[in-house]
Design a protein around this motif. Structure first.
Motif, short mmCIF file in Angstrom:
data_model
loop_
_atom_site.label_atom_id
_atom_site.label_comp_id
_atom_site.label_asym_id
_atom_site.label_seq_id
_atom_site.Cartn_x
_atom_site.Cartn_y
_atom_site.Cartn_z
N TYR A 1 -76.66 -54.10 -28.69
CA TYR A 1 -76.89 -53.78 -30.13
C TYR A 1 -78.10 -53.17 -30.25
CZ TYR A 1 -72.04 -55.86 -30.88
OH TYR A 1 -70.77 -56.01 -30.98
N HIS A 2 -79.15 -53.65 -29.81
CA HIS A 2 -80.56 -53.13 -29.97
C HIS A 2 -80.55 -51.83 -29.33
CE1 HIS A 2 -81.68 -57.91 -30.28
NE2 HIS A 2 -81.08 -57.29 -31.37
N GLN A 3 -80.22 -51.99 -28.02
CA GLN A 3 -80.36 -50.47 -27.20
C GLN A 3 -79.32 -49.56 -28.08
OE1 GLN A 3 -81.84 -50.16 -24.70
NE2 GLN A 3 -82.10 -52.24 -23.37
N ALA A 4 -78.38 -49.68 -28.59
CA ALA A 4 -77.58 -48.47 -29.12
C ALA A 4 -78.10 -48.22 -30.32
CB ALA A 4 -76.11 -49.16 -29.23
N LEU A 5 -78.66 -48.84 -31.21
CA LEU A 5 -79.06 -48.69 -32.45
C LEU A 5 -80.55 -47.95 -32.45
CD1 LEU A 5 -77.96 -52.00 -34.35
CD2 LEU A 5 -77.42 -49.78 -35.06
N PHE A 6 -81.35 -48.52 -31.57
CA PHE A 6 -82.58 -47.81 -31.07
C PHE A 6 -82.27 -46.41 -30.54
CE2 PHE A 6 -86.58 -46.73 -28.69
CZ PHE A 6 -87.58 -47.03 -29.86
N LYS A 7 -81.31 -46.25 -29.62
CA LYS A 7 -80.98 -44.77 -29.20
C LYS A 7 -80.55 -43.97 -30.31
CE LYS A 7 -78.19 -42.54 -25.88
NZ LYS A 7 -77.18 -42.76 -24.46
N ILE A 8 -79.86 -44.23 -31.43
CA ILE A 8 -79.43 -43.42 -32.63
C ILE A 8 -80.50 -43.02 -33.29
CG2 ILE A 8 -78.25 -43.28 -34.60
CD1 ILE A 8 -75.98 -45.13 -33.36
N PHE A 9 -81.57 -43.97 -33.62
CA PHE A 9 -82.66 -43.51 -34.45
C PHE A 9 -83.70 -42.51 -33.55
CE2 PHE A 9 -82.24 -47.86 -36.22
CZ PHE A 9 -81.78 -47.45 -37.51
N GLN A 10 -83.73 -42.63 -32.24
CA GLN A 10 -84.65 -41.97 -31.61
C GLN A 10 -83.83 -40.66 -31.28
OE1 GLN A 10 -87.64 -43.52 -31.55
NE2 GLN A 10 -87.90 -43.06 -29.48
N GLU A 11 -82.68 -40.39 -30.90
CA GLU A 11 -81.94 -39.24 -30.46
C GLU A 11 -81.36 -38.38 -31.61
OE1 GLU A 11 -79.62 -40.13 -27.06
OE2 GLU A 11 -80.95 -40.79 -25.91
N LYS A 12 -81.02 -39.05 -32.67
CA LYS A 12 -80.08 -38.49 -33.54
C LYS A 12 -80.99 -38.03 -34.84
CE LYS A 12 -76.47 -38.89 -31.34
NZ LYS A 12 -75.83 -37.99 -30.58
N LYS A 13 -82.24 -38.23 -34.79
CA LYS A 13 -82.99 -37.69 -36.13
C LYS A 13 -83.22 -36.19 -35.89
CE LYS A 13 -87.22 -38.55 -33.62
NZ LYS A 13 -88.33 -39.78 -33.35
N GLY A 14 -83.05 -35.70 -36.90
CA GLY A 14 -83.14 -34.07 -37.11
C GLY A 14 -84.72 -33.42 -37.12
N ASP A 15 -84.80 -32.46 -37.86
CA ASP A 15 -85.95 -31.78 -38.14
C ASP A 15 -86.79 -32.60 -38.89
OD1 ASP A 15 -84.99 -29.62 -36.69
OD2 ASP A 15 -84.54 -28.48 -38.55
N LYS A 16 -88.07 -32.50 -38.86
CA LYS A 16 -89.22 -33.21 -39.23
C LYS A 16 -89.53 -32.48 -40.58
CE LYS A 16 -93.56 -35.16 -38.59
NZ LYS A 16 -94.96 -35.40 -37.65
N VAL A 17 -89.42 -33.30 -41.75
CA VAL A 17 -89.70 -32.62 -42.98
C VAL A 17 -90.74 -33.68 -43.81
CG1 VAL A 17 -87.38 -32.02 -43.20
CG2 VAL A 17 -87.85 -34.43 -43.80
N GLU A 18 -91.31 -33.03 -45.00
CA GLU A 18 -91.98 -33.43 -45.85
C GLU A 18 -91.40 -35.08 -46.36
OE1 GLU A 18 -95.57 -33.19 -46.09
OE2 GLU A 18 -95.21 -31.61 -44.67
N ALA A 19 -92.18 -35.88 -46.80
CA ALA A 19 -91.62 -37.11 -47.55
C ALA A 19 -91.26 -36.70 -48.82
CB ALA A 19 -92.83 -38.44 -47.57
N PRO A 20 -90.17 -37.20 -49.31
CA PRO A 20 -89.75 -36.92 -50.47
C PRO A 20 -90.67 -37.21 -51.75
CG PRO A 20 -88.48 -38.81 -49.86
CD PRO A 20 -89.47 -38.13 -48.48
N LYS A 21 -90.64 -36.57 -52.83
CA LYS A 21 -91.73 -37.23 -53.92
C LYS A 21 -91.35 -38.52 -54.61
CE LYS A 21 -92.68 -32.23 -55.44
NZ LYS A 21 -92.72 -31.35 -56.57
N ASP A 22 -89.95 -38.73 -54.55
CA ASP A 22 -89.72 -40.28 -55.06
C ASP A 22 -88.67 -40.71 -54.14
OD1 ASP A 22 -90.89 -40.14 -58.00
OD2 ASP A 22 -89.86 -38.23 -57.91
N TYR A 23 -88.97 -42.07 -53.83
CA TYR A 23 -88.12 -42.78 -52.98
C TYR A 23 -88.14 -44.10 -53.26
CZ TYR A 23 -92.11 -42.82 -49.78
OH TYR A 23 -93.18 -42.72 -49.21
#
Length: 281
Positions: free
Chosen positions: A166-188
């Motif tokens: 589960y650790h391997q699979a979840l980390f792979k999604i975070f690493q490989e499925k992120k899209g374009d880099k963007v600026e941080a939102p103003k409010d979160y």
């Protein structure tokens, strides 16, 4: 755009066995007793388990074609046929001691052969099959647990997710499925913001933690707050991924969020997730 989560992912073999052993055999993967609605079986002194135990808890991908089952993980592939002892492992034929079979709409396969083929260690002790898999390494740190936290209107829940697959699979999604880099939102925020169009709500926080309980890598998933006129939300991605340690933000997809949801639910259903704090009123 539609919003379909308010809180992220709320969830609901060589073994000589006596008849008594066969009745009490349990499977442990990475020190976790696997929960299953179908018990392991003994055939010709071999432990047979439902195919789902392999696919979900060892991380093998499964493909069916007629009566042939293909299991794959990393660079290793196994092809098995129902009611046939011949198996093809990375292109080479071998003979199983017990053939895979179907029973009560469940496919049973030999746990030791498959686990060891995929690089796991298998040991037996007092009716328990113990399987140890390779841990996830992040920055040369072995990951012990994934700590997952989400909040609701009144309180929050923290869960520890075990199981290296589960650790391997979840980390792979975070690493490989992120899209374009963007600026941080103003409010979160951790909570819903019903006043500011373009604000984001944190669906979940994921801490990959070492054996000494230190956070090695943290990812946060945010979703766009949507109780606003659609024209005010134009241009805002529905999901964002925050790499907390690098303080980098990326567009994230609905499909990636759904894949994470499925893994979290599988970990919960199979006994690999434990709630350690629940302050929901």
């Amino acid at each position: 755009m539609k919003k379909f989560f308010t809180g992220l992912f709320l969830t609901s073999t060589l073994f000589v066995a006596t008849p008594a052993d066969a009745a009490t055999t349990q499977i442990k993967i990475d020190d976790v007793v696997v929960k299953s609605d179908t018990a392991p079986e003994q055939k010709n002194n071999r432990t047979m388990v439902p195919l789902r135990v392999i696919s979900e808890n060892l991380g093998a991908q499964v493909h069916w074609q007629d009566s042939q089952i293909t299991l794959s993980m990393d660079q290793t592939t196994i092809k098995l046929n129902l009611n046939n002892r011949t198996v093809i492992k990375n292109g080479q034929k071998e003979q199983l001691d017990v053939q895979p079979y179907m029973k009560n709409n469940r496919t049973y396969v030999p746990i030791r052969f498959i686990a060891e083929t995929f690089g796991s260690q298998v040991h037996y002790n007092d009716g328990t099959v113990n399987i140890t898999t390779e841990p996830l390494l992040i920055e040369d740190e072995k990951i012990k647990v994934l700590r997952y936290e989400y909040h609701m209107t009144m309180g929050g829940v923290i869960q520890d997710i075990k199981g290296n697959a589960y650790h391997q699979a979840l980390f792979k999604i975070f690493q490989e499925k992120k899209g374009d880099k963007v600026e941080a939102p103003k409010d979160y925020y951790w909570h819903l913001n019903l006043e500011t169009p373009g604000s984001y709500y944190k669906l979940g926080q994921f801490d990959f933690m070492s054996h000494d309980q230190n956070s090695v890598r943290q990812y946060d998933i945010y979703t766009l707050n949507q109780p606003f006129p659609e024209e005010l939300l134009q241009g805002y991605p529905e999901y964002l991924l925050h790499d907390f340690d690098g303080d980098n933000w990326y567009i994230f997809s609905e499909q990636a969020v759904k894949s994470i949801q499925q893994l979290i639910n599988s970990a919960y259903n199979n006994g690999f997730s434990k709630i350690i704090s629940n302050t929901v009123a």
